[in-house]
Scaffold this active site. Structure first.
Site, PDB file in Angstrom:
ATOM      1  N   CYS A  80       0.829  -1.204   0.000  1.00 20.00           N
ATOM      2  CA  CYS A  80       0.000   0.000   0.000  1.00 20.00           C
ATOM      3  C   CYS A  80       0.869   1.262   0.000  1.00 20.00           C
ATOM      4  CB  CYS A  80      -0.979  -0.041   1.173  1.00 20.00           C
ATOM      5  SG  CYS A  80      -2.266   1.204   1.020  1.00 20.00           S
ATOM      6  N   HIS A 172      -3.614  -5.033   0.392  1.00 15.06           N
ATOM      7  CA  HIS A 172      -3.090  -5.484   1.696  1.00 15.06           C
ATOM      8  C   HIS A 172      -3.090  -7.015   1.766  1.00 15.06           C
ATOM      9  CE1 HIS A 172      -2.801  -1.635   3.831  1.00 15.06           C
ATOM     10  NE2 HIS A 172      -3.755  -1.259   3.011  1.00 15.06           N
ATOM     11  N   GLU A 174      -1.835  -8.757   3.997  1.00 17.55           N
ATOM     12  CA  GLU A 174      -1.898  -9.171   5.407  1.00 17.55           C
ATOM     13  C   GLU A 174      -3.327  -9.280   5.920  1.00 17.55           C
ATOM     14  OE1 GLU A 174      -1.118  -6.250   4.262  1.00 17.55           O
ATOM     15  OE2 GLU A 174      -1.476  -4.595   5.647  1.00 17.55           O
ATOM     16  N   SER A 226      -0.002 -13.434  37.810  1.00 21.05           N
ATOM     17  CA  SER A 226      -1.326 -12.795  37.866  1.00 21.05           C
ATOM     18  C   SER A 226      -2.439 -13.828  37.708  1.00 21.05           C
ATOM     19  CB  SER A 226      -1.452 -11.767  36.747  1.00 21.05           C
ATOM     20  OG  SER A 226      -1.512 -12.430  35.487  1.00 21.05           O
ATOM     21  N   GLY A 227      -2.095 -14.963  37.113  1.00 20.68           N
ATOM     22  CA  GLY A 227      -3.138 -15.954  36.801  1.00 20.68           C
ATOM     23  C   GLY A 227      -3.543 -15.874  35.342  1.00 20.68           C
ATOM     24  N   GLY A 228      -3.061 -14.850  34.633  1.00 21.88           N
ATOM     25  CA  GLY A 228      -3.363 -14.710  33.204  1.00 21.88           C
ATOM     26  C   GLY A 228      -2.529 -15.692  32.383  1.00 21.88           C
ATOM     27  N   VAL A 229      -2.848 -15.754  31.089  1.00 25.53           N
ATOM     28  CA  VAL A 229      -2.201 -16.736  30.212  1.00 25.53           C
ATOM     29  C   VAL A 229      -0.679 -16.533  30.167  1.00 25.53           C
ATOM     30  CG1 VAL A 229      -2.098 -17.600  27.837  1.00 25.53           C
ATOM     31  CG2 VAL A 229      -4.259 -16.795  28.771  1.00 25.53           C
ATOM     32  N   ASP A 230      -0.251 -15.281  30.001  1.00 27.83           N
ATOM     33  CA  ASP A 230       1.177 -15.031  29.775  1.00 27.83           C
ATOM     34  C   ASP A 230       2.023 -15.449  30.984  1.00 27.83           C
ATOM     35  OD1 ASP A 230       0.192 -13.948  27.473  1.00 27.83           O
ATOM     36  OD2 ASP A 230       0.330 -11.875  28.164  1.00 27.83           O
ATOM     37  N   SER A 231       1.629 -14.985  32.186  1.00 25.72           N
ATOM     38  CA  SER A 231       2.474 -15.326  33.337  1.00 25.72           C
ATOM     39  C   SER A 231       2.392 -16.819  33.654  1.00 25.72           C
ATOM     40  CB  SER A 231       2.141 -14.465  34.558  1.00 25.72           C
ATOM     41  OG  SER A 231       0.817 -14.662  34.957  1.00 25.72           O
TER      42      SER A 231
END
Ligand code: XMP
Length: 607
Positions: A80, A172, A174, A226-231
Site C-alpha cells: 500500500c 493489503h 496481510e 497474575s493468573g493470566g495466560v502469559d504469566s
C-alpha cells in the site's frame, strides 16, 4: 540457532503487527522496525517489508524513512503506502486519484515468483487514496485492478524490478479479505528472500529452555503470577528449565479481580505443581485507599499502576528479590508499546514497562522468555508445555482489572443542552429502525483513526434484530459527532429521566460488579459461547434512571483476533432472559444493556 528473519517497517496505523503475525505463521521470524532505524540495525534481516500508513505520499507527507534503507542489498516489498514509496523512490509518479476501498478483483499481468500459485484473477483488499500512476524505468507491472468509479480506471496493483529486487503491491496481503495474501507473503519471504522456515514452536521451546538455563545459572527466578495466560505459560516454562524449587511466585490481589479469582489462581498453581514457593499478598485496602474518589480514567490507571509497583517493590524486597532474577511474562506487542506500535497514539497507558522495571532491565536483572511472541504464539507454546487448555484459553483480563470496568463519577448531573441536541440528532438516525435514543451523561474511551476519544455513549431502546441494531449503531457513529458507543437496552421501557450519579471505587460496588460478571461468565459457559467469544467485559456505569439510582450494567461480548480491532457479538435470547433475571435480582442495577460497539470507534474496555 539463528533464524532467517524479515524486518517489517512500521509506518503507523494498525498494519505492521498483522504483517509480522502473518509472516511468522509461515514459520519465518518477523520483527517490527521503525522507518528511521539505521541500516546497521537492519543488516541481519534477509528481507524488508514496508507497511501501509495513514500518510499520503502525494501530499509530501514525510513518514521519516531513512532513505539509505533503499540502497540495501536485500529484497524489499512495499504494501500500500510502502508500494507507493517504492514506486516514487525509483522514478514513478504518485497522484491523489480517489479512493479505492474494499474487496477488489486483481488481474495478474505476468507470471512472476511473487505471484506464484495465484490465479489470473484474485480477490484482494484495497484501502488507499493515492495511486501509482507511472513506473520508473526498471519496473514492470505484475498486475492491475480496474476502478469502476467514474469510468474504468486502471491501477498498478503489483509492480516489481528483479534487477533492483524491489516489489510493491497496492493491496493489503496481510488482511484476510485478500484471499491468497499468505501465498504472496510466502513467495516474498521464501522464494525471493530465501528465508528458511525454521521459526517453529518446538525449536523456540528448546532454545528458550537453553537460554533460561544459561541466564539463570545456579540462581533463581522471581515471577509475578497474575493468573493470566502469559504469566502462567512463563511460570511453566521457567519450571521446565530450572525446576520448581528455584522458581518463586508472587500473586498480588489488587482488589480489582474477578469473583474468587485469587483462590482460583492458587488452585491453578497447585494443579500445575508450582505451589512450593508461592506467595500471596492481599492488597485490596492499599488499592482502594489509593484510588479514593478518583474518576478520570487515565488517572485511575496511573494510580493502579503506581500502587502495583509500590506493593510489588515492597513485597519483593520482603521476599528477597535481590537474590533472584525478575521474571516477566511480557509479550512482543508490550515491548513495542501499549499493545499497538510505537507510531500509534497512546490510547491507554499499560503498565508493564514502568521506570522501576526499566531500571532492573538496564541492570540485566530481568528475564522475559516470551518477549518475542504474540498472544497466539504464547498459547501455542502453552500447548507444547502441556498446560491444560482451560488455562490457556482463558479470556484475556486487563492488568488494571475491574478498575477499568467500574466507571466512577464525582458529579451528579442531568443532560445539558449540548447532550439534548445530540440526542435529537441521534433520534433522527435511529427512528427508522424503531429505536429510541437516550444519550447518557457519562463518557467512555474510544479510538478513531488511531487516536483516543472520550465521548458519550447512547442507549438504544426498542425491538430490532442484532443486525439492525449494529447497523443503526454504525450509522450513529458516522452521522452524529461526539458519540463513540451504542448500547442496547434489555428492557423495552424507554427511560424518561436519566442522570449520572456519584460513584467511587468502593468494595461494595466492586463486589456487586464481581457478582454480575460471574453471572455473565457462567452464562457464556452454559450456552457454549465462552470459547467462541474472545472477551466479554461486564461494565458498571453509575446512572439514575427514572428515579432509580444504581448501576447501568453493560455486557460487552466481542469477537477479535488480536484486540486491535473487534466486532460486537450477539447473545441468544434465552441467555439474555437468564441474565436479566439473575442480574436484576442482585439489586442496585438501574438498567441492563448489551454493547453494540465495534472497535473502532469504541475500545474493548470502557476506560
Ligand atoms: P482496548 O480496551 O484498548 O483493549 O480495546 C485491548 C485489549 O487490551 C486489554 N487491556 C489491557 N491489558 N493492561 C493489560 O494488561 C491494561 O492496562 C489494559 N487495557 C486494556 C483489554 O482487556 C483488551 O483485551
Amino acid at each position: 540457532m539463528k533464524h532467517d528473519s524479515i524486518a517489517v517497517i512500521d509506518f503507523g496505523g494498525q498494519y505492521a503487527h498483522l504483517i509480522a503475525n502473518k509472516v511468522r505463521r509461515l514459520n519465518v521470524l518477523a520483527e517490527i522496525k521503525q522507518p528511521e532505524d539505521l541500516v546497521q540495525d537492519l543488516s541481519r534481516f534477509k528481507g524488508i517489508i514496508l507497511s501501509g500508513s495513514p500518510a499520503l505520499t502525494s501530499e509530501g507527507d514525510d513518514p521519516g524513512l531513512n532513505r539509505q534503507i533503499m540502497s540495501m542489498d536485500v529484497p524489499i516489498l512495499g504494501l500500500c503506502f510502502g508500494h507507493q514509496e517504492i514506486a516514487h523512490h525509483y522514478g514513478g509518479a504518485i497522484e491523489q486519484t480517489g479512493r479505492e476501498w474494499g474487496r477488489t478483483l486483481f488481474h495478474k499481468t505476468v507470471e512472476h515468483p511473487l505471484l506464484k500459485g495465484l490465479s489470473d484473477k484474485e480477490q484482494v483488499w484495497m484501502s488507499h487514496n493515492d495511486s501509482v500512476t507511472s513506473l520508473g524505468d526498471d519496473f514492470i507491472e505484475l498486475g492491475y485492478t480496474i476502478l469502476e468509479d467514474g469510468g474504468k480506471q486502471h491501477r498498478f496493483a503489483a509492480i516489481g524490478s528483479d534487477k533492483l529486487r524491489r516489489y510493491g503491491v497496492q493491496f493489503h496481503p496481510e488482511v484476510d479479505d485478500t484471499l491468497n495474501g499468505d501465498v504472496i507473503l510466502g513467495n516474498f519471504v521464501k522464494e525471493i528472500c530465501g528465508c528458511a522456515s525454521s521459526w517453529t514452536m518446538d525449536k523456540y521451546l528448546e532454545q528458550q529452555i537453553d537460554a533460561i538455563k544459561k541466564q539463570v545459572g545456579d540462581g533463581s527466578v522471581f515471577l509475578l503470577a497474575s493468573g493470566g495466560v502469559d504469566s502462567t505459560v512463563a511460570a511453566v516454562l521457567f519450571a521446565r528449565a530450572i525446576g520448581n524449587k528455584r522458581l518463586h511466585l508472587l500473586h498480588i490481589d489488587n482488589g480489582l479481580m474477578r469473583k474468587d479469582e485469587s483462590a482460583n489462581v492458587i488452585n491453578m498453581y497447585k494443579e500445575l505443581n508450582l505451589i512450593d514457593n508461592f506467595h500471596f499478598y492481599d492488597a485490596t485496602v492499599d488499592f482502594l485507599e489509593a484510588l479514593g474518589t478518583e474518576s478520570e480514567p487515565e488517572k485511575k490507571r496511573a494510580i493502579i499502576g503506581n500502587t502495583f509497583v509500590e506493593i510489588f517493590d515492597r513485597e519483593a524486597r520482603r521476599l528477597g528479590i535481590e537474590d533472584h532474577l525478575l521474571g516477566q511474562g511480557t509479550i512482543y506487542p508490550d515491548t513495542i508499546e501499549t499493545g499497538a506500535t510505537k507510531r500509534s497514539d497512546t490510547i491507554k497507558t499499560h503498565h508493564n514497562r514502568v521506570p522501576v522495571i526499566e531500571e532492573l532491565i538496564k541492570q540485566g536483572k530481568v528475564i522475559e522468555p516470551l518477549a518475542d511472541l504474540y498472544k497466539v504464539e504464547v498459547r501455542e507454546l502453552g500447548e507444547k508445555l502441556e498446560i491444560p487448555s482451560k488455562l490457556i484459553w482463558r479470556h484475556p483480563f486487563p492488568g488494571p482489572g475491574l478498575g477499568v470496568r467500574l466507571l466512577c463519577s464525582d458529579i451528579s448531573e442531568q443532560k445539558d443542552d449540548k447532550l439534548i441536541a445530540m440526542e435529537l440528532e441521534t433520534q433522527k438516525v435511529v427512528q427508522q429502525y424503531g429505536l429510541t435514543a437516550t444519550v447518557l451523561p457519562v463518557k467512555s474511551v474510544g479510538v478513531k483513526a488511531d487516536l483516543r476519544t472520550y465521548e458519550n455513549p447512547v442507549l438504544l431502546t426498542g425491538t430490532a434484530d442484532f443486525e439492525k441494531l449494529t447497523e443503526a449503531a454504525g450509522r450513529v457513529f458516522k452521522e452524529v459527532k461526539g458519540i463513540n458507543r451504542c448500547v442496547w437496552n434489555f428492557s423495552k421501557e424507554v427511560p424518561q429521566d436519566v442522570k449520572s450519579i456519584k460513584g467511587y471505587m468502593t468494595k461494595e460496588r466492586l463486589d456487586l460488579l464481581r457478582e454480575a460478571d460471574a453471572i455473565v461468565m457462567n452464562g457464556l459457559k452454559k450456552y457454549n459461547l465462552y470459547d467462541k467469544i474472545w472477551q466479554c467485559p461486564t461494565v458498571f456505569v453509575p446512572i439514575e434512571i427514572d428515579g432509580t439510582p444504581g448501576e447501568l450494567c453493560v455486557v460487552r461480548p466481542i469477537y477479535s483476533e488480536r484486540a486491535m480491532t473487534a466486532t460486537a457479538a450477539s447473545l441468544p435470547e434465552e441467555l439474555i432472559k437468564e441474565l436479566t433475571e439473575k442480574i436484576m435480582a442482585l439489586g442496585g442495577i438501574s438498567a441492563l444493556t448489551l454493547d453494540l460497539t465495534s472497535k473502532p470507534p469504541g475500545t474493548i474496555e470502557w476506560e
